[in-house]
Write a protein that holds these residues in place. Structure first.
Motif, short mmCIF file in Angstrom:
data_model
loop_
_atom_site.label_atom_id
_atom_site.label_comp_id
_atom_site.label_asym_id
_atom_site.label_seq_id
_atom_site.Cartn_x
_atom_site.Cartn_y
_atom_site.Cartn_z
N ILE A 230 -35.34 22.75 27.75
CA ILE A 230 -35.18 24.13 28.69
C ILE A 230 -34.87 23.80 30.05
CG2 ILE A 230 -36.55 25.96 29.24
CD1 ILE A 230 -38.01 25.79 26.50
N LEU A 231 -35.50 22.86 30.70
CA LEU A 231 -35.51 22.72 31.99
C LEU A 231 -34.18 22.06 32.54
CD1 LEU A 231 -39.16 21.32 32.96
CD2 LEU A 231 -38.14 23.70 33.65
N VAL A 232 -33.79 21.29 31.59
CA VAL A 232 -32.45 20.51 31.77
C VAL A 232 -31.29 21.52 31.46
CG1 VAL A 232 -30.94 18.71 31.31
CG2 VAL A 232 -33.13 18.16 31.33
N THR A 233 -31.28 22.35 30.64
CA THR A 233 -30.46 23.46 30.40
C THR A 233 -30.39 24.12 31.55
OG1 THR A 233 -30.82 23.54 28.03
CG2 THR A 233 -29.98 25.45 28.77
N TYR A 234 -31.42 24.46 32.28
CA TYR A 234 -31.24 25.39 33.27
C TYR A 234 -30.76 24.62 34.57
CZ TYR A 234 -32.98 27.64 37.80
OH TYR A 234 -32.79 28.14 39.02
N SER A 235 -30.90 23.40 34.86
CA SER A 235 -30.08 22.66 35.69
C SER A 235 -28.68 22.56 35.70
CB SER A 235 -30.71 21.18 35.73
OG SER A 235 -30.45 20.44 34.75
N LEU A 236 -28.35 22.28 34.21
CA LEU A 236 -26.89 22.14 34.09
C LEU A 236 -25.94 23.45 33.62
CD1 LEU A 236 -26.49 18.67 32.24
CD2 LEU A 236 -26.25 19.08 34.77
N MET A 237 -26.56 24.35 33.08
CA MET A 237 -25.97 25.46 32.47
C MET A 237 -26.51 26.71 32.92
SD MET A 237 -25.42 23.83 28.70
CE MET A 237 -24.02 24.73 28.27
#
Length: 408
Positions: free
Chosen positions: A99-106
């Motif tokens: 979830i956190l990485v999705t926010y960072s990239l997308m």
């Protein structure tokens, strides 16, 4: 080559701070939330248990192989069949780290939609199983939940967060990052706009590619972001983020063996159907998810990332290298046990620490077994005790793994 390396560096730097934070939170959940907490709320054959299963599964960082033995363990803890289905569907699609990485990239939009879609898909799949799958269709299995581990809790958090998890998903994460960088460099801009008038065709193509693949929820993110930069619709990208991590060929076979044909059919059709449904809904909203992906994934392509992001990227790289080196070392330096009472068996299809824990927990319940130790990297199970080989074979195969007999 320079463009590829710069693209790879930018993607890693964008992901690293959020990924490290996600790993840390996942480690805290693993250590401080007792296993009984999960099974406690899943035992009743009603809508509430299905909802709880999805809610509890969404933040857990389990991949599609690790979630299966955990779900089978919940079933033995008397979780309802609908709750097991809900947990199996919702859990691998996302996790606190992804979830956190999705926010960072997308961007924020995908970071919100992704767990919501996983929650709804899991609940609907669980309700369908409760309604359509009879108790006779379910095969009771042996426990497959993780072992109880003692020791300093802070050390256990750090070990699980920055070693166990990275060992489990590191290879797939690296592959995802490399593929994402290659897509950005090699695939022509607006490539997927050739399918622009047929968004459903995009989704079907993505499903054909994603379903057989073994990709984790975090490793799928850079690939989906890179494909969006080449014209893939936001809806098709969401299909990849949902269906890719949730299911693969190996998990389908294990679920079929453990849960039955009707359960497996509902499990698979729910994932496919709802991923397409949510993909179409995302496209129909007309919201600019593509812009969020572009800003997060490719910002600063002309300049080096900031110092903090570089430090996080270096730490993540060091953790991955350490996990790879220790895995390779254990694989190539594995020796027969010095204890003459211990026997080493070959067990295949173990992919992560959850698989190891599943095999060990299952085997240690066999009467006569004193201790067991599994190694996914070496494909071995070391057993001490008087239990016959046939009993060990039966336990291992019921847990969903392939037993190959004694290593000579």
């Amino acid at each position: 080559m320079q463009e590829f390396l710069l693209s790879l560096l930018n993607v890693v730097c964008e992901m690293a701070p959020f990924l490290l934070l996600g790993f840390l939170i996942a480690g805290m959940l693993h250590v401080f939330v007792p296993e009984k907490f999960y099974s406690k709320y899943l035992s009743k054959n009603n809508k509430q248990s299905v909802l709880w299963a999805a809610l509890l599964g969404v933040p857990l960082p389990l991949c599609s192989c690790g979630v299966i033995p955990t779900a089978i363990g919940l079933r033995k803890e008397k979780a309802s069949k609908g709750a097991v289905a809900s947990f199996l569907i919702a859990t691998p699609q996302t996790g606190i780290d992804s979830i956190l990485v999705t926010y960072s990239l997308m961007g924020l939009g995908f970071a919100i939609v992704r767990p919501v879609a996983a929650l709804i898909t899991g609940v609907c799949g669980g309700l369908l199983v409760n309604r359509l799958v009879r108790e006779d269709d379910h095969v009771e299995e042996t426990a497959a939940s993780c072992q109880v581990v003692h020791g300093n809790k802070l050390w256990r958090v750090a070990k699980y967060a920055f070693y166990d998890m990275i060992r489990d998903i590191g290879l797939r994460l690296v592959i995802g990052l490399i593929v994402a960088a290659l897509i950005q460099v090699a695939v022509p801009d607006e490539f997927f706009l050739n399918f622009g008038s047929q968004p459903l065709l995009q989704m079907l193509v993505i499903l054909i590619i994603a379903i057989p693949m073994y990709i984790c929820s975090t490793g799928s993110i850079p690939v989906a972001a890179a494909l969006m930069m080449k014209g893939l619709s936001p809806g098709a990208a969401l299909v990849m983020l949902m269906a890719g991590p949730a299911v693969n060929l190996a998990s389908i076979l294990v679920v079929h063996k453990s849960m039955g044909r009707r359960f497996t059919s509902i499990y698979l059709l729910t994932i496919v159907g709802f991923s397409i449904l949510f993909g179409l809904l995302i496209n129909a909203t007309g919201l600019d998810f593509t812009l969020a992906s572009h800003d997060a994934c490719c910002a600063g392509a002309e300049a080096m990332p900031g110092t903090f992001k570089l430090i996080c990227a270096i730490l993540l790289t060091l953790f991955i290298l350490f996990a790879f080196m220790t895995t390779l070392f254990s694989k190539f330096t594995h020796k027969m046990p010095s204890d003459p009472d211990a026997v080493v068996y070959r067990v295949e299809e173990m992919h992560c620490s959850h698989c190891e824990a599943s095999v060990v927990r299952t085997v240690e319940e066999i009467p006569g077994i004193e201790s067991a130790k599994a190694s996914a990297s070496a494909n071995t199970l070391t057993v001490k005790g008087s239990a016959p080989e046939e009993a060990i074979r039966e336990a291992v195969e019921k847990a969903g793994f392939t037993f190959k007999g004694i290593i000579s």
